[in-house]
Design an enzyme around this catalytic site. Sequence first.
Site, short mmCIF file in Angstrom:
data_model
loop_
_atom_site.label_atom_id
_atom_site.label_comp_id
_atom_site.label_asym_id
_atom_site.label_seq_id
_atom_site.Cartn_x
_atom_site.Cartn_y
_atom_site.Cartn_z
N THR A 171 -5.95 -17.94 7.87
CA THR A 171 -6.33 -19.21 7.24
C THR A 171 -5.25 -19.57 6.21
O THR A 171 -4.92 -18.73 5.36
CB THR A 171 -7.72 -19.07 6.57
OG1 THR A 171 -8.66 -18.71 7.57
CG2 THR A 171 -8.13 -20.36 5.89
N GLN A 296 -11.38 10.08 -5.97
CA GLN A 296 -11.69 8.67 -6.19
C GLN A 296 -10.80 7.78 -5.31
O GLN A 296 -11.27 6.80 -4.72
CB GLN A 296 -11.46 8.34 -7.68
CG GLN A 296 -11.97 6.99 -8.10
CD GLN A 296 -13.49 6.93 -8.08
OE1 GLN A 296 -14.15 7.95 -8.13
NE2 GLN A 296 -14.04 5.74 -7.95
N ILE A 297 -9.53 8.11 -5.20
CA ILE A 297 -8.60 7.30 -4.42
C ILE A 297 -9.02 7.28 -2.95
O ILE A 297 -8.95 6.26 -2.27
CB ILE A 297 -7.15 7.82 -4.58
CG1 ILE A 297 -6.63 7.44 -5.97
CG2 ILE A 297 -6.23 7.24 -3.50
CD1 ILE A 297 -5.34 8.12 -6.35
N GLY A 299 -12.00 7.53 -1.92
CA GLY A 299 -13.33 6.93 -1.78
C GLY A 299 -14.30 7.91 -1.13
O GLY A 299 -14.28 9.12 -1.40
N GLY A 300 -15.14 7.37 -0.21
CA GLY A 300 -16.16 8.19 0.44
C GLY A 300 -15.56 9.39 1.16
O GLY A 300 -16.13 10.49 1.13
N GLU A 323 -10.25 33.05 -18.40
CA GLU A 323 -9.07 33.34 -19.23
C GLU A 323 -9.07 32.53 -20.53
O GLU A 323 -8.03 32.14 -21.03
CB GLU A 323 -7.78 33.06 -18.45
CG GLU A 323 -7.60 33.90 -17.20
CD GLU A 323 -7.36 35.37 -17.52
OE1 GLU A 323 -6.65 35.63 -18.50
OE2 GLU A 323 -7.90 36.23 -16.80
N GLU A 327 -12.50 25.01 -24.78
CA GLU A 327 -12.95 24.93 -26.18
C GLU A 327 -12.29 26.01 -27.04
O GLU A 327 -11.86 25.75 -28.17
CB GLU A 327 -14.49 25.07 -26.24
CG GLU A 327 -15.27 23.87 -25.71
CD GLU A 327 -15.23 23.77 -24.18
OE1 GLU A 327 -15.01 24.80 -23.52
OE2 GLU A 327 -15.40 22.64 -23.67
C1 LIG Z 1 -10.75 -19.43 12.38
C2 LIG Z 1 -10.37 -18.04 11.99
C3 LIG Z 1 -9.91 -17.78 10.71
C4 LIG Z 1 -9.52 -16.49 10.36
N1 LIG Z 1 -8.99 -16.26 9.09
C5 LIG Z 1 -8.45 -15.04 8.81
C6 LIG Z 1 -7.72 -14.83 7.58
O1 LIG Z 1 -7.61 -15.72 6.73
N2 LIG Z 1 -7.15 -13.63 7.39
C7 LIG Z 1 -7.25 -12.62 8.30
O2 LIG Z 1 -6.71 -11.55 8.05
N3 LIG Z 1 -7.93 -12.78 9.46
C8 LIG Z 1 -8.51 -13.97 9.74
N4 LIG Z 1 -9.18 -14.16 10.93
C9 LIG Z 1 -9.28 -13.05 11.89
C10 LIG Z 1 -10.69 -12.49 12.02
O3 LIG Z 1 -11.00 -11.70 10.89
C11 LIG Z 1 -10.70 -11.69 13.34
O4 LIG Z 1 -10.65 -12.65 14.38
C12 LIG Z 1 -11.94 -10.84 13.45
O5 LIG Z 1 -11.85 -9.74 12.58
C13 LIG Z 1 -12.10 -10.31 14.88
O6 LIG Z 1 -10.94 -9.66 15.31
P1 LIG Z 1 -10.29 -10.04 16.73
O7 LIG Z 1 -10.22 -11.51 16.85
O8 LIG Z 1 -9.05 -9.26 16.88
O9 LIG Z 1 -11.37 -9.54 17.80
P2 LIG Z 1 -11.57 -8.05 18.30
O10 LIG Z 1 -11.62 -7.12 17.16
O11 LIG Z 1 -10.57 -7.77 19.37
O12 LIG Z 1 -13.02 -8.15 18.94
C14 LIG Z 1 -13.24 -8.76 20.20
C15 LIG Z 1 -14.68 -8.46 20.59
O13 LIG Z 1 -14.86 -7.02 20.69
C16 LIG Z 1 -15.95 -6.63 19.85
N5 LIG Z 1 -15.65 -5.32 19.28
C17 LIG Z 1 -14.49 -4.92 18.70
N6 LIG Z 1 -14.60 -3.64 18.31
C18 LIG Z 1 -15.86 -3.25 18.62
C19 LIG Z 1 -16.59 -2.04 18.46
N7 LIG Z 1 -16.04 -0.98 17.87
N8 LIG Z 1 -17.86 -2.00 18.88
C20 LIG Z 1 -18.44 -3.08 19.46
N9 LIG Z 1 -17.80 -4.24 19.65
C21 LIG Z 1 -16.53 -4.32 19.24
C22 LIG Z 1 -16.03 -7.70 18.75
O14 LIG Z 1 -17.32 -7.76 18.18
C23 LIG Z 1 -15.68 -8.96 19.54
O15 LIG Z 1 -16.82 -9.46 20.19
C24 LIG Z 1 -9.62 -15.43 11.29
C25 LIG Z 1 -10.10 -15.69 12.59
C26 LIG Z 1 -10.45 -16.96 12.96
C27 LIG Z 1 -10.90 -17.21 14.36
#
Ligand SMILES: Cc1cc2nc3c(=O)[nH]c(=O)nc-3n(C[C@H](O)[C@H](O)[C@H](O)COP(=O)(O)OP(=O)(O)OC[C@H]3O[C@@H](n4cnc5c(N)ncnc54)[C@H](O)[C@@H]3O)c2cc1C
Length: 343
Positions: A171, A296-297, A299-300, A323, A327
């Site tokens: 975006t 901490q770095i 995390g979980g 040793e 205190e």
């Molecule tokens: C309009 C728009 C704006 C966006 N803006 C940003 C932005 O500003 N910055 C940014 O970094 N990203 C942005 N994104 C990216 C968005 O975060 C990703 O599209 C989203 O995380 C899904 O990743 P992908 O498209 O690679 O789909 P994929 O991860 O390839 O997923 C495809 C399908 O597989 C399924 N899937 C994947 N893994 C698993 C799993 N382990 N178990 C079950 N199902 C699974 C998913 O649910 C989905 O149905 C944007 C996307 C769009 C369309």
Amino acid sequence: MSVGAEADCRFSLDLNPAVREMRDWVHGFARDVIRPAAPEWDEREETPRPILEQAAKIGLYSLDFFAQQWLEPSGLGIPVAWEELFWGDAGIALSIVGTGLAAVAVSGNGTHEQIAEWLPPMFGDADDVRLGAFCVSEPDAGSDVAAIRTRAVYREATDEWVLNGTKSWVTNGGIANVHVVVASVDPALGSRGQATFIVPPGTPGLTQGQKFRKHGIRASHTAEVVLDDVRVPGRCLVGGKERLDDMNAAVDAARLLTWRAAWMARQRKPFDHAEGSMCKLVAGETAVRVTEQAIQILGGYGYTRDYPVERWHRDAKIFTIFEGTSEIQRMIIGRAATGLDVR
Ligand SMILES: Cc1cc2nc3c(=O)[nH]c(=O)nc-3n(C[C@H](O)[C@H](O)[C@H](O)COP(=O)(O)OP(=O)(O)OC[C@H]3O[C@@H](n4cnc5c(N)ncnc54)[C@H](O)[C@@H]3O)c2cc1C
């Protein structure tokens, strides 16, 4: 906790007067400005800059407004404001709130200096509206962010990070003034080896790739961002290198005190200033502190047995006890410094 404070923390979905007033104000802008403009910008498929300028003029597209709503005590400021904007039009609303992704990435993990330097140029002002973009996703790394291939390599000689890779679906990608980019510093560590970098306006090597033609929210710009040898100053690493640096410095200080005591002992020099106790106290306490920071770095993960840091932390604790406890070392140091039998 006082009775008044308890009352303030009670679960309630009643909007307080300030949020109600803000909701009505945003609703008015959505009704009078966003809704009428929605069909045009949906067709144009581009960022509606004149609408952003109008929003900036009344303070709606501004760092102040975003910050106020993020810090709004009931936590409902952001969802209420966003609901009204998206009621106006989802694409235009995303153009207004999209910068927030980049701003949150920096304000959530950045230093005070980074927040002060980089958030204002993400928003600009009414006469010069600006944008931010948060670049995480890649063609093969959307849901699975651990698979990110964009690399960040540190060049110590020039104190620069060099970024290479292609980001997808961003975006405001390529048209933003400030891009915030997640990249892998150490691919072997997956998501734990990733860091976030601020790319200042006009940095050479950052270009827009293809712009996506979308099904909906078409008034929001979505594009690839190509990073080709993008060099950013060391200070653009979000959060800074200082915290690890602090741990290194603490370990080195403990090592120096230990080596000094070892050398003095071998030279048969007296520990007139309790140098032996100093090294025992500082080294033991440092071991506990840095292993705790290491947990901490991570995390979980740091709290699980999958990584050795939790064992190192458990093992480190004994050095503040056997040793001569910390205190007792403090008492010996105090006695050496004052000549008094400090207890
Ligand atoms: C309009 C728009 C704006 C966006 N803006 C940003 C932005 O500003 N910055 C940014 O970094 N990203 C942005 N994104 C990216 C968005 O975060 C990703 O599209 C989203 O995380 C899904 O990743 P992908 O498209 O690679 O789909 P994929 O991860 O390839 O997923 C495809 C399908 O597989 C399924 N899937 C994947 N893994 C698993 C799993 N382990 N178990 C079950 N199902 C699974 C998913 O649910 C989905 O149905 C944007 C996307 C769009 C369309």
